[in-house]
Scaffold this motif. Sequence first.
Motif, PDB file in Angstrom:
ATOM      1  N   PRO A  46       3.662  -9.655   0.928  1.00  0.00           N
ATOM      2  CA  PRO A  46       4.369  -8.569   1.640  1.00  0.00           C
ATOM      3  C   PRO A  46       5.005  -7.562   0.690  1.00  0.00           C
ATOM      4  O   PRO A  46       5.019  -6.365   0.965  1.00  0.00           O
ATOM      5  N   VAL A  55       6.161  -5.079   8.275  1.00  0.00           N
ATOM      6  CA  VAL A  55       6.234  -4.503   6.934  1.00  0.00           C
ATOM      7  C   VAL A  55       6.176  -2.983   7.012  1.00  0.00           C
ATOM      8  O   VAL A  55       6.968  -2.270   6.367  1.00  0.00           O
ATOM      9  N   ASN A  98       0.902  -6.942   9.786  1.00  0.00           N
ATOM     10  CA  ASN A  98       1.803  -6.201   8.907  1.00  0.00           C
ATOM     11  C   ASN A  98       2.621  -5.142   9.633  1.00  0.00           C
ATOM     12  O   ASN A  98       3.160  -4.237   8.999  1.00  0.00           O
ATOM     13  N   VAL A 153       2.293  -5.357  -0.506  1.00  0.00           N
ATOM     14  CA  VAL A 153       1.925  -4.407   0.546  1.00  0.00           C
ATOM     15  C   VAL A 153       2.933  -3.265   0.594  1.00  0.00           C
ATOM     16  O   VAL A 153       2.563  -2.087   0.680  1.00  0.00           O
ATOM     17  N   TRP A 184      -5.303  -7.232  10.345  1.00  0.00           N
ATOM     18  CA  TRP A 184      -4.399  -6.952   9.231  1.00  0.00           C
ATOM     19  C   TRP A 184      -3.251  -6.059   9.677  1.00  0.00           C
ATOM     20  O   TRP A 184      -2.098  -6.288   9.327  1.00  0.00           O
TER      21      TRP A 184
END
Length: 584
Positions: free
Chosen positions: A516, A466, A463, A519, A459
């Motif tokens: 996203p 991001v 990400n 997140v 994960w």
Amino acid sequence: MGRIQVLDPKTASRIAAGEVVTRPAAVVKELVENALDAGARRITVEVAEGGQRRLRVVDDGCGMTAAEVPLALQRHATSKIRREEDLLSITTLGFRGEALPSIAQVSRLELVTRAPGAAGGWRLVVEGGEIKDSQRAPAPDGTQVTVEDLFFNTPVRRKFLKSPQAEQAYLLEIMRQLALGYPEVHFRLTAGKRTLLAAPGAQTLLERVAAVYSPEAAAHLLPFTLEGGAWAAAGAVSAPDYTVASSRFQVLLVNRRVVQDRILGATVKAAYQGLMPRGRHPVVVVYLTLPPEQVDVNVHPAKTEVRFRDPGKVYGLLLGALRQGLGSLAGESPQYRATWQPGSLALAQDPGAAPPVAPRATAWSGPLPSPAEPPPPSLPPFEVPSQAPRFRFQDLHLIGQLQNTYILAQSPDGLVLIDQHAAHERVLYEKLAATGDGTPRQSLLFPRVVEVSPAQADWVTENLEVLAGLGLELEPFGGASFRVTAVPAWLAQVDLEALVLDLVENLAPVKSRVSPQGVQEQVRTLMACHGAIRAGQQLAPEEMVALLGQLGELRVSSHCPHGRPLWRLIPYTEIRQSFRRPRG
């Protein structure tokens, strides 16, 4: 539905293999446990591509004779038990005789072994469960097992594996647990030229924890010991002021076997009840020694679950031991140095310490604590306005600070209480939302290495962009480790490890599957929480005035990003009524 038929032997064997061999880490666990049962004092594990392409386990144990080698590839062939009654007194890690046959069914396996005193060794090559070669070969004492192309003949199972980095992280986690269970054994784990774990045989528990986790974790541990006849508990617990974001640093061993058990987990929670913030966890290493007949280890093929004959007594023993360790904070018990002997959990005193008083374990007759979270405290009788306040924060008359947590101010309508942490959270959150990808960031002169759990490594990798867009820059550092190289400028002084661990604990797919944008929203919320003024932090008058001014400039100032109210108004009418004063 078709008619009932007997499965062919090949299909049946692969189903059986799937119960034991779920990923490379499971292969390593089984092979290392075999090495420990063989009396190995040095165990080396080498992996490539997270163990999916190749892994090798080398030990200096008792090895096997030429006659035993082919038997080791037959299901239910074992040296650990002879009859049904032996299942009630198992003292070894393995006993089913399924490990090697199951691994050989779904890989290309080479076994090289030699028993001490034998004229030579023996080499066996197996592919998909079929023996391809078996002959004498030069070999040192002990056993070496090489497993290549795991699940090459079961592609469906191979699809369920995670990335090599994540699988390597699972492998490291297993090796750490085994190393804690057998601190007198030298463990080494390598991936190519990189050493992931180097744990020489230790004399003290804290030495082993320092090698397996970190010297910092070991420095915050409090050793303990508790005996009750044939029942005993030893280990170490972290002081309440040292917490981590995950419970994965709680290693619970029963007769040296790492287990997952609801009762033991609930007992750890009970021991720390009220001692640490919600969402934080202690570091705990516990060794329970019980009579073998009191523990049923024949519950699950992977042997990670156990069943206790007297769970109440186990609860009482563990709870008493944990409380003894925590009691040393108040000077209620002497400090001990944990010293290890093969097969022993004895704790030796430091020179000059008083003899330990070991209270006997008593059975627990009450109910087990519920794993559910405690209910939120009831709200005060006054309401929190859902609309914007009728006053301006910057116009409030500052009174002072209550319990170093609440700002008290006077408005035309009454007394205003402001939660300083919630208010600052909202200010920081709005600042992050306004700047977006333009968040000012600060590069770290000394990057911090943070290790997440194996299940969360993928994960984080997915990400990275991001997180970087919000000012938190991380880069892979092998396995489940990441280097923090830059952070939002106003987060430079926070505990970066705690921040990253909280982020992945709350956002990894095991708990949340969000877009996203979702997140980003949650990352902002958690960053604001970590960067905000804490409850209990004393503020100067000018700091409180500045915070009120910042609140006054916000579009939303009624609640924090988590949804908690950040201010409350007690009207003058309510204050007068409580003192029975006439209106006027």
